[in-house]
Structure formats: C-alpha cells, structure tokens
Write a protein that holds these residues in place. Structure first.
Motif, PDB file in Angstrom:
ATOM      1  N   GLU C  90     -40.103 -68.049 -50.813  1.00 45.93           N
ATOM      2  CA  GLU C  90     -39.536 -66.947 -51.596  1.00 45.93           C
ATOM      3  C   GLU C  90     -38.186 -67.275 -52.232  1.00 45.93           C
ATOM      4  O   GLU C  90     -37.316 -66.411 -52.326  1.00 45.93           O
ATOM      5  CB  GLU C  90     -39.444 -65.665 -50.744  1.00 45.93           C
ATOM      6  CG  GLU C  90     -40.823 -65.118 -50.405  1.00 45.93           C
ATOM      7  CD  GLU C  90     -40.816 -63.752 -49.726  1.00 45.93           C
ATOM      8  OE1 GLU C  90     -39.946 -62.917 -50.054  1.00 45.93           O
ATOM      9  OE2 GLU C  90     -41.688 -63.528 -48.860  1.00 45.93           O
TER      10      GLU C  90
ATOM     11  N   SER D  38     -44.483 -66.880 -43.688  1.00 45.95           N
ATOM     12  CA  SER D  38     -43.404 -67.736 -43.170  1.00 45.95           C
ATOM     13  C   SER D  38     -43.797 -68.352 -41.841  1.00 45.95           C
ATOM     14  O   SER D  38     -43.292 -69.417 -41.481  1.00 45.95           O
ATOM     15  CB  SER D  38     -42.104 -66.939 -43.031  1.00 45.95           C
ATOM     16  OG  SER D  38     -41.694 -66.441 -44.287  1.00 45.95           O
ATOM     17  N   GLN D 143     -36.583 -68.803 -46.094  1.00 42.89           N
ATOM     18  CA  GLN D 143     -35.923 -67.591 -46.577  1.00 42.89           C
ATOM     19  C   GLN D 143     -34.503 -67.574 -46.033  1.00 42.89           C
ATOM     20  O   GLN D 143     -34.274 -67.785 -44.850  1.00 42.89           O
ATOM     21  CB  GLN D 143     -36.680 -66.346 -46.066  1.00 42.89           C
ATOM     22  CG  GLN D 143     -37.874 -65.968 -46.930  1.00 42.89           C
ATOM     23  CD  GLN D 143     -38.752 -64.875 -46.318  1.00 42.89           C
ATOM     24  OE1 GLN D 143     -39.315 -65.034 -45.256  1.00 42.89           O
ATOM     25  NE2 GLN D 143     -38.876 -63.753 -47.020  1.00 42.89           N
TER      26      GLN D 143
HETATM   27 MG   LIG Z   1     -41.430 -64.493 -45.011  1.00 44.32          MG
END
Ligand SMILES: [Mg+2]
Ligand SMILES: Nc1ncnc2c1ncn2[C@@H]1O[C@H](COP(=O)(O)OP(=O)(O)OP(=O)(O)O)[C@@H](O)[C@H]1O
Ligand SMILES: Nc1ncnc2c1ncn2[C@@H]1O[C@H](COP(=O)(O)OP(=O)(O)OP(=O)(O)O)[C@@H](O)[C@H]1O
Ligand SMILES: [Mg+2]
Lengths: 165, 160, 160, 165
Positions: C90, D38, D143
C-alpha cells in the motif's frame, strides 16, 4: 461555536491573502499532492496558539513564513486570521464574532490580536481552554496521527485523555 | 484531578464500545488503565476485536483496522467532550470502500453538532461533503484555493 | 568496509537524482553524509526538492511528496544492488492520480528485471498488474485467496 | 531468481493450506481491510528468516501461528514454504528450484528445511546473504515504512544503505 472564516497571508505556501469560508456542515478539501491542503490545517493549529514546531512540520517557527519560489521573494511575515461565531456562547467572551489574529515576522517577533486588540498568546490559549479547541486539540487529526495514537512509544494517547478530562 | 480523570475515562470507555460497533459489526473495544491505582500516570491500553474475530493485540490488526480503531477512540472522546470542530487529514486513506462508507455515515451523524473539515483524495468522501474547496498550485510553490460545488454550477477545477 | 560503503553510497546518490526526476518533473534530490569523515556511523541526510519549488526540509514536504521521496530512494538502491523481487504494501495510498500513474510507470520499467508483488486498494494499480490475487475473509478470521483475471474469464470476487 | 510459489499453512489468518503462484511480472494483491494481505507479506519475510517479532507485528513469535476463531481451533503449528527458481544462478546452490520451509510449533520448537533437508536458520540466511533478499531486505516495504525511512529518529534509513553495501 463555529469556524466561520480563515484568512492566510504569507503562511507556508500561501503568499497572497487566501480566504476560506466555512459553513456548519462537512467541508471537503481536495487537490493534488503538495498543493497546500495540510498547510491549511497547520494554519488553523498555528492561529490557535500551537507552539510545537514539530507538530507544524517545521524545525523552527520561522519556517511557517512563505519562503519564496523561483519567481516570488520570501515574505517578511506570516499572518493568519480565524473568525469564529460564538453562536452558543461556548467561549467566555461577550462577542458574537471573535477574530483571532497571529503574526510572525522574520525578525522573530510575534503579534497576537483578539478582535483587533493586541493581546498575548496566553490570552488566546485561555480563551479556548476547556473547549477541546486548544492547540493540543484532539479535534485536529493530522496525517500520521493514527499510528501515534495507537503506538505505545508516544505519549499521544494519554494526552488525548488528559485533554478531555 | 484524579477523580475527574477517572470520571472522564469511564465515560470514554462506555462510548468507545458504541462507536466501535458502528464501524465494526459485532466488534468489541475497550480502553483500560494498565495500573488502575495510578490513573494519572498509568499507560492506557487499547483492546479491540473486529467482528467475528478473536481478540488479538492492536499490533496484529491490519492497517485499515488500526485506522478505524483509532478513529473510534477519537469519536468516543468527542462524545464525552464535544469539540466544536474537527479537522481530519486523509484519515480515510487506508480504508476499503465498505469501511469508507461506514466511516462517512459516522461522520454525518456527528456533523449535526460538529463542524467537519476533511482533507481527502477520495471521491466518496468528496461526495459526502456539503462544500468542497479545491487547492491547486498552478504557479509552482504558490497555493491557490477555488471552491467547487456539486450539482451543477461552479465547475472550477475537478468535475467530481 | 569503509571503502565499500562509500562506493555504494556514491552509486546510490547518482541514481537518486535520476529516479527522483522520473517522479518529480524538474525535481532534484540528494543523499549526503552529515559527517563525511565517519561514513560508517554518520547519519544520512536526504535533500529533496519537488519541481518548481524551493529546497525545504524533508519534514515540510507533503504526505504524497514524502512517499515519492522515499520510494525514489528505494528504487535508487535497487539500481545499485538489484533485488530479485520487491514487495510493496500500500505505498500508493497517499498518492494522487497523476503521481500514481508516474509511480506505476516507474514500476513497469523496473518490472522487466524485478518481480513485483503489490498490495493495494487502488484500481489503477490493479489494472497495471499482470495477475491479481483477491484475498477474502468470508468466514470471519479465515483468509482465503482467489485469483482474479482481467479481460474476461475468471471473474471470481471483484469485477475490477 | 524468481519467487515461484508460496504456501501457507496455519500462518496468521491462514489456517488451511493456501497456495499462491507467481510469475515474473507484477502481481497485485487486493481485498478488504483485515482480510490477510499484509499477512502474506509477513509470511514471506518469516520464511526467509525474519526473527524480529516487531517487524512481523507480533510481541512473540508464537503469535504467527493461527490462533483460532469462534468456529476453528488454533493450530499447533505454522508452516510456510517458498519455492524459488534459481534461474540466473544468483543463489550459491546448484539446484534449479529451491524450496525453503520454516515451521514453528506452539511448544516453541522451530524447524527449517532446504529442499526438504533439515537445516539451521543460519543456512537459510546465508543462502540469501548478499542478494538483498535476506530478512533485512530493503525489497520488502511494509505499511508505515515510508515514514520510518524518512524519520531521523530511526535507524531504518542507514540500514537500507548498509544492506546494499
Ligand atoms: Mg495491510
Ligand atoms: N514556508 C514555506 N514556504 C513555501 N512553501 C512551503 C513552506 N512550507 C511548506 N511549503 C510547501 O508546502 C508543500 C506541502 O504542502 P501540504 O503539506 O499542504 O500538501 P498537501 O496538499 O497536504 O499534499 P498531500 O496530499 O501530499 O498530503 C511543500 O511542497 C512545501 O514545498
Ligand atoms: N495469529 C493469528 N491468528 C489468526 N488471525 C490473525 C493472526 N495474526 C493476525 N491475524 C488477523 O489478521 C488480520 C490482519 O490481516 P492483514 O494485516 O493481512 O490485513 P490486510 O489485508 O493487510 O488489511 P489492510 O488493507 O487493512 O491493511 C487481523 O484482523 C488479525 O485478526
Ligand atoms: Mg497532506
């Protein structure tokens, strides 16, 4: 209490006087990366008395003054005016409209005004004491603050609770 | 001072569960003092369990779940000590579409009593706004603001 | 060891300017050792100037500018010491549409020699992918992976 | 060197054996918040030898083992297999395909395998030494890592340079 109008002159990326009017609902602020949106948020924190330069993403306070571009010279001063409608008598002051003004000169001198009367920073901060609107406001959530609220390494979570108490 | 802190703390705790379950269906959240005997110094622990999942540490939550967990706490605090205005800078960035819609509904609920300024890149958030300011930098390094309205009329800048 | 570090450092510095200007038109970026006499210990300073703007500290950059400044540095390092694969979680979240497209072009350039795994919520990034895996949690707390293909065929999950 | 296939069993939110195939291009991973994306990244770091639990968003290593849901019991073990094509002879090993296996049992016992032969964690880490693929890889950007790379408070920026040197 309602934010009614914000005026920035010479503050960060706003060399010329810029005015934003607010109504009571949801105001969206949009634009490409780096165009100045978070700088607007910084100006609101600053005019309400924020003294922590790191919160303003600066190393020294002078860095909030417009520092120039290839074609424009740096300005000698930053000024932000915030006009607030005291429509529910939340603030301990008799006016319907309150104008808060903060100025910083490159010399390092600062000036503060309440309704165009010169005052001290302390007077502005005392005005908002206990309204959640002070510079330590939990009502301003900056980029990156989510992580610091959840982190066990910072004091941010605890200060939120202390502000509210 | 200790009494006042504890009173505030309990009120926030009660609200936290309410707000959290608006964002996480069947979810559960608490704040607690790690050391209840020292309320003014003790670290504050967050316990958050998204709906249908088991309670794990906050560190194990996903990026979006963490954002909503923190947002819920902030709004729980606003319920206890309302702030006249609230400025949010791109807090919607890590949210998927479904969570974004729930987040916007939460904001609209609060917007009756609180004025919101929301900085965003997200089209759904733009649509939820009553007025929209576009900030541009046509002249490099110089910010300029234009107001953008929905529903026809003032189509400066974006046509969102 | 000091020699090797300095050699690597200089190579990264040269590449940094190149990659940065792919993301920031007319931009300029450098890395430098705060104390060149102690290369193995000195903090490393980043100087980054988006196109058309004056050089300010990295702290004063915007959220999106910071993301691109860090991404440029990472890719500068890959050019010096190629990594066979690269996983990005991200990183595109703070980018506006224009920067997103530049970022995706940069990735595609590198993708000839480097395998990318990109976690994203962003439709443009999805469209730039050769294959797409959708992860779901229909059964709460239990992750499941389905492959999603573009251009017809396997339309499991999203129809993006 | 190419990541060819990843298999997770009992790792974080993946109780049942899950397989992802990779090709040489760009693989996108999408899905709603909290669905496990993730966690997939964590499994790749973990199988390559990551020992820092904080990097894996855990307080102790046991937390990477599937901890159960309302309807499923926790598993007793986490296992991740990573199959790598050694197509350019980058890795100092004669095989075309290399299978790395890492297992962790709730008892705390760990097992490591290279091409199904039991080995030590050290052997896996030495395999990737100098390829940028080690657990300290600068090639895995999680992240929140953007901020730590730019921060003056962490060592992350420096370790990127040291890894590359
Ligand atoms: Mg994530
Ligand atoms: N004192 C200053 N003088 C001139 N420009 C400044 C000053 N301080 C900051 N800036 C400029 O403001 C820009 C950042 O603006 P801001 O953080 O408001 O962007 P943003 O709109 O929030 O973008 P993003 O969507 O990426 O977060 C920087 O590029 C910087 O060059
Ligand atoms: N050991 C474990 N056992 C079971 N579930 C776990 C375990 N560790 C983490 N999880 C679950 O994994 C979820 C987080 O997954 P992950 O971080 O991969 O989400 P994500 O897809 O990246 O989401 P986002 O888009 O919000 O970043 C958490 O909700 C947590 O409940
Ligand atoms: Mg910003």
């Amino acid at each position: 209490m309602l934010l009614s109008r914000l005026e920035l002159t010479g503050f960060k990326s706003f060399p010329e006087r810029t005015v934003l009017e607010f109504n009571g609902g949801i105001t969206g602020v949009v634009g490409p990366n780096g165009c100045g949106k978070s700088n607007i948020l910084d100006s609101i924190r600053w005019v309400l008395g924020e003294q922590r330069t790191s919160v303003l993403r600066s190393a020294k306070m002078e860095e909030v003054i417009f520092s120039g571009t290839k074609t424009l010279k740096p300005t000698g001063m930053a000024e932000v005016n915030l006009i607030i409608k005291n429509n529910r008598g939340v603030l301990p002051i008799e006016y319907d409209n309150i104008v808060i003004t903060r100025r910083l000169f490159r010399s390092g001198e600062s000036e503060y005004y309440l309704n165009k009367n010169r005052c001290r920073l302390k007077d502005i901060m005392e005005l908002f004491f206990d309204t959640g609107m002070g510079p330590h406001a939990y009502s301003v959530i900056q980029q990156g603050m989510i992580d610091s609220i959840l982190s066990d390494k910072t004091e941010d979570r605890r200060s939120l609770f202390e502000e509210a108490a | 001072a200790e009494q006042r802190f504890l009173k505030t703390f309990d009120a926030i705790e009660k609200n936290y569960q309410n707000v959290f379950s608006k964002l996480f269906e069947n979810g559960e959240a608490h704040v607690e003092l790690e050391d209840p005997s020292l309320p003014l110094e003790s670290p504050i622990r967050i316990l958050a369990r998204p709906g249908g999942k088991k309670l794990l540490s906050v560190a194990q939550l996903s990026g979006g779940e963490r954002a909503l967990t923190a947002i819920s706490l902030l709004f729980a605090i606003y319920l206890v000590k309302p702030s006249p205005f609230c400025i949010l800078d791109e807090v919607d960035a890590p949210l998927d579409d479904i969570n974004l819609v729930r987040f916007l509904q939460l904001i609209k609920g609060f917007a009756k009593d609180t004025q919101f300024i929301v900085i965003t890149h997200n089209k759904l958030t733009m649509e939820a706004s009553d007025i929209l300011y576009g900030v541009t930098m046509e002249n490099p390094g110089v910010s300029k603001v234009v107001s953008v309205r929905f529903g026809g009329g003032n189509g400066d800048g974006d046509n969102n």
